[in-house]
Motif scaffolding. Structure first.
Motif, mmCIF file in Angstrom:
data_model
loop_
_atom_site.group_PDB
_atom_site.id
_atom_site.type_symbol
_atom_site.label_atom_id
_atom_site.label_comp_id
_atom_site.label_asym_id
_atom_site.label_seq_id
_atom_site.Cartn_x
_atom_site.Cartn_y
_atom_site.Cartn_z
ATOM 1 N N GLN A 101 0.837 -1.208 0.000
ATOM 2 C CA GLN A 101 0.000 0.000 0.000
ATOM 3 C C GLN A 101 0.871 1.256 0.000
ATOM 4 N N MET A 102 1.944 1.240 0.786
ATOM 5 C CA MET A 102 2.822 2.408 0.844
ATOM 6 C C MET A 102 3.630 2.566 -0.442
ATOM 7 N N ARG A 103 3.984 1.445 -1.054
ATOM 8 C CA ARG A 103 4.707 1.492 -2.324
ATOM 9 C C ARG A 103 3.789 2.003 -3.442
ATOM 10 N N LYS A 104 2.546 1.585 -3.427
ATOM 11 C CA LYS A 104 1.594 1.948 -4.477
ATOM 12 C C LYS A 104 1.408 3.463 -4.601
ATOM 13 N N VAL A 105 1.409 4.173 -3.477
ATOM 14 C CA VAL A 105 1.236 5.630 -3.522
ATOM 15 C C VAL A 105 2.575 6.372 -3.619
ATOM 16 N N GLY A 106 3.683 5.624 -3.645
ATOM 17 C CA GLY A 106 4.982 6.244 -3.844
ATOM 18 C C GLY A 106 5.723 6.644 -2.592
ATOM 19 N N LEU A 107 5.228 6.262 -1.417
ATOM 20 C CA LEU A 107 5.921 6.596 -0.174
ATOM 21 C C LEU A 107 7.186 5.760 -0.011
ATOM 22 N N LEU A 108 7.114 4.501 -0.423
ATOM 23 C CA LEU A 108 8.260 3.601 -0.362
ATOM 24 C C LEU A 108 8.656 3.166 -1.760
ATOM 25 N N VAL A 109 9.916 2.821 -1.896
ATOM 26 C CA VAL A 109 10.407 2.164 -3.106
ATOM 27 C C VAL A 109 11.042 0.853 -2.671
ATOM 28 N N ASP A 110 11.127 -0.079 -3.591
ATOM 29 C CA ASP A 110 11.690 -1.378 -3.243
ATOM 30 C C ASP A 110 12.792 -1.759 -4.211
ATOM 31 N N LYS A 111 13.603 -2.693 -3.764
ATOM 32 C CA LYS A 111 14.611 -3.272 -4.649
ATOM 33 C C LYS A 111 14.660 -4.761 -4.348
ATOM 34 N N ARG A 112 14.794 -5.512 -5.408
ATOM 35 C CA ARG A 112 14.843 -6.965 -5.282
ATOM 36 C C ARG A 112 16.292 -7.398 -5.158
ATOM 37 N N GLN A 113 16.514 -8.297 -4.214
ATOM 38 C CA GLN A 113 17.836 -8.907 -4.037
ATOM 39 C C GLN A 113 17.596 -10.404 -3.978
ATOM 40 N N GLY A 114 17.763 -11.062 -5.120
ATOM 41 C CA GLY A 114 17.392 -12.469 -5.196
ATOM 42 C C GLY A 114 15.894 -12.590 -5.041
ATOM 43 N N GLN A 115 15.466 -13.442 -4.127
ATOM 44 C CA GLN A 115 14.025 -13.606 -3.900
ATOM 45 C C GLN A 115 13.475 -12.626 -2.873
ATOM 46 N N TRP A 116 14.326 -11.792 -2.294
ATOM 47 C CA TRP A 116 13.923 -10.895 -1.220
ATOM 48 C C TRP A 116 13.758 -9.472 -1.729
ATOM 49 N N VAL A 117 12.835 -8.762 -1.109
ATOM 50 C CA VAL A 117 12.544 -7.387 -1.483
ATOM 51 C C VAL A 117 12.841 -6.490 -0.287
ATOM 52 N N PHE A 118 13.637 -5.459 -0.523
ATOM 53 C CA PHE A 118 13.995 -4.497 0.517
ATOM 54 C C PHE A 118 13.293 -3.174 0.240
ATOM 55 N N VAL A 152 12.409 4.519 2.115
ATOM 56 C CA VAL A 152 11.590 5.687 1.808
ATOM 57 C C VAL A 152 11.994 6.214 0.435
ATOM 58 N N ASN A 153 11.015 6.559 -0.341
ATOM 59 C CA ASN A 153 11.252 7.096 -1.686
ATOM 60 C C ASN A 153 12.102 8.370 -1.571
ATOM 61 N N PRO A 154 13.254 8.419 -2.233
ATOM 62 C CA PRO A 154 14.139 9.581 -2.100
ATOM 63 C C PRO A 154 13.638 10.833 -2.832
ATOM 64 N N VAL A 155 12.589 10.719 -3.624
ATOM 65 C CA VAL A 155 12.095 11.879 -4.371
ATOM 66 C C VAL A 155 10.682 12.297 -3.935
ATOM 67 N N LEU A 156 10.435 12.230 -2.658
ATOM 68 C CA LEU A 156 9.154 12.682 -2.123
ATOM 69 C C LEU A 156 9.110 14.209 -2.081
ATOM 70 N N PRO A 157 7.919 14.772 -2.115
ATOM 71 C CA PRO A 157 7.814 16.233 -1.962
ATOM 72 C C PRO A 157 8.407 16.689 -0.628
ATOM 73 N N GLU A 158 8.877 17.913 -0.600
ATOM 74 C CA GLU A 158 9.540 18.441 0.590
ATOM 75 C C GLU A 158 8.635 18.390 1.826
ATOM 76 N N TRP A 159 7.339 18.665 1.664
ATOM 77 C CA TRP A 159 6.449 18.673 2.827
ATOM 78 C C TRP A 159 6.336 17.280 3.438
ATOM 79 N N ILE A 160 6.402 16.232 2.619
ATOM 80 C CA ILE A 160 6.359 14.872 3.151
ATOM 81 C C ILE A 160 7.679 14.551 3.846
ATOM 82 N N ASN A 161 8.799 14.899 3.215
ATOM 83 C CA ASN A 161 10.090 14.671 3.861
ATOM 84 C C ASN A 161 10.164 15.367 5.207
ATOM 85 N N ASN A 162 9.724 16.616 5.267
ATOM 86 C CA ASN A 162 9.736 17.348 6.531
ATOM 87 C C ASN A 162 8.849 16.669 7.563
#
Length: 115
Positions: free
Chosen positions: A50-67, A70-80
């Motif tokens: 759910q958090m990935r779907k709206v762009g709050l989180l990003v993931d990366k696959r490492q083999g069968q595992w997903v890490f 926090v999305n590094p390109v969030l709007p400033e108000w969200i980062n704050n």
């Protein structure tokens, strides 16, 4: 992401705690969050999706595992908001961080839960 979407995401305890843990640790896999939250894999994965779907989180696959991180390109108000949220709620996750750290240092955690 709208303010309404952002605050709705944070209104769920599992999502809020997961997000705070990810902020604290910079990046976590599902198995680490399962350990820290003492929750099932399907429940943790559903909330992360759910958090990935709206762009709050990003993931990366490492083999069968997903890490997740926090999305590094969030709007400033969200980062704050996330900085303030994290800085002022360390007590909310303190015992969960302790549980997570019992898994060992990062490479050992990955071997222990994700091999």
């Amino acid at each position: 992401m709208t303010a309404l979407e952002f605050f709705k995401l944070l209104s769920d305890e599992t999502r809020l705690l997961s997000l705070l843990l990810i902020i604290e640790e910079k990046e976590l896999c599902v198995c680490e969050l399962m350990q820290a939250l003492d929750e099932s894999q399907p429940k943790v994965s559903r909330h992360l999706a759910q958090m990935r779907k709206v762009g709050l989180l990003v993931d990366k696959r490492q083999g069968q595992w997903v890490f997740y991180r926090v999305n590094p390109v969030l709007p400033e108000w969200i980062n704050n908001s996330l900085v303030e949220l994290s800085a002022n709620n360390t007590g909310l996750i303190a015992h969960k961080v302790t549980s997570l750290h019992k898994m060992g240092d990062r490479p050992e955690r990955v071997k222990a839960c994700c091999s």
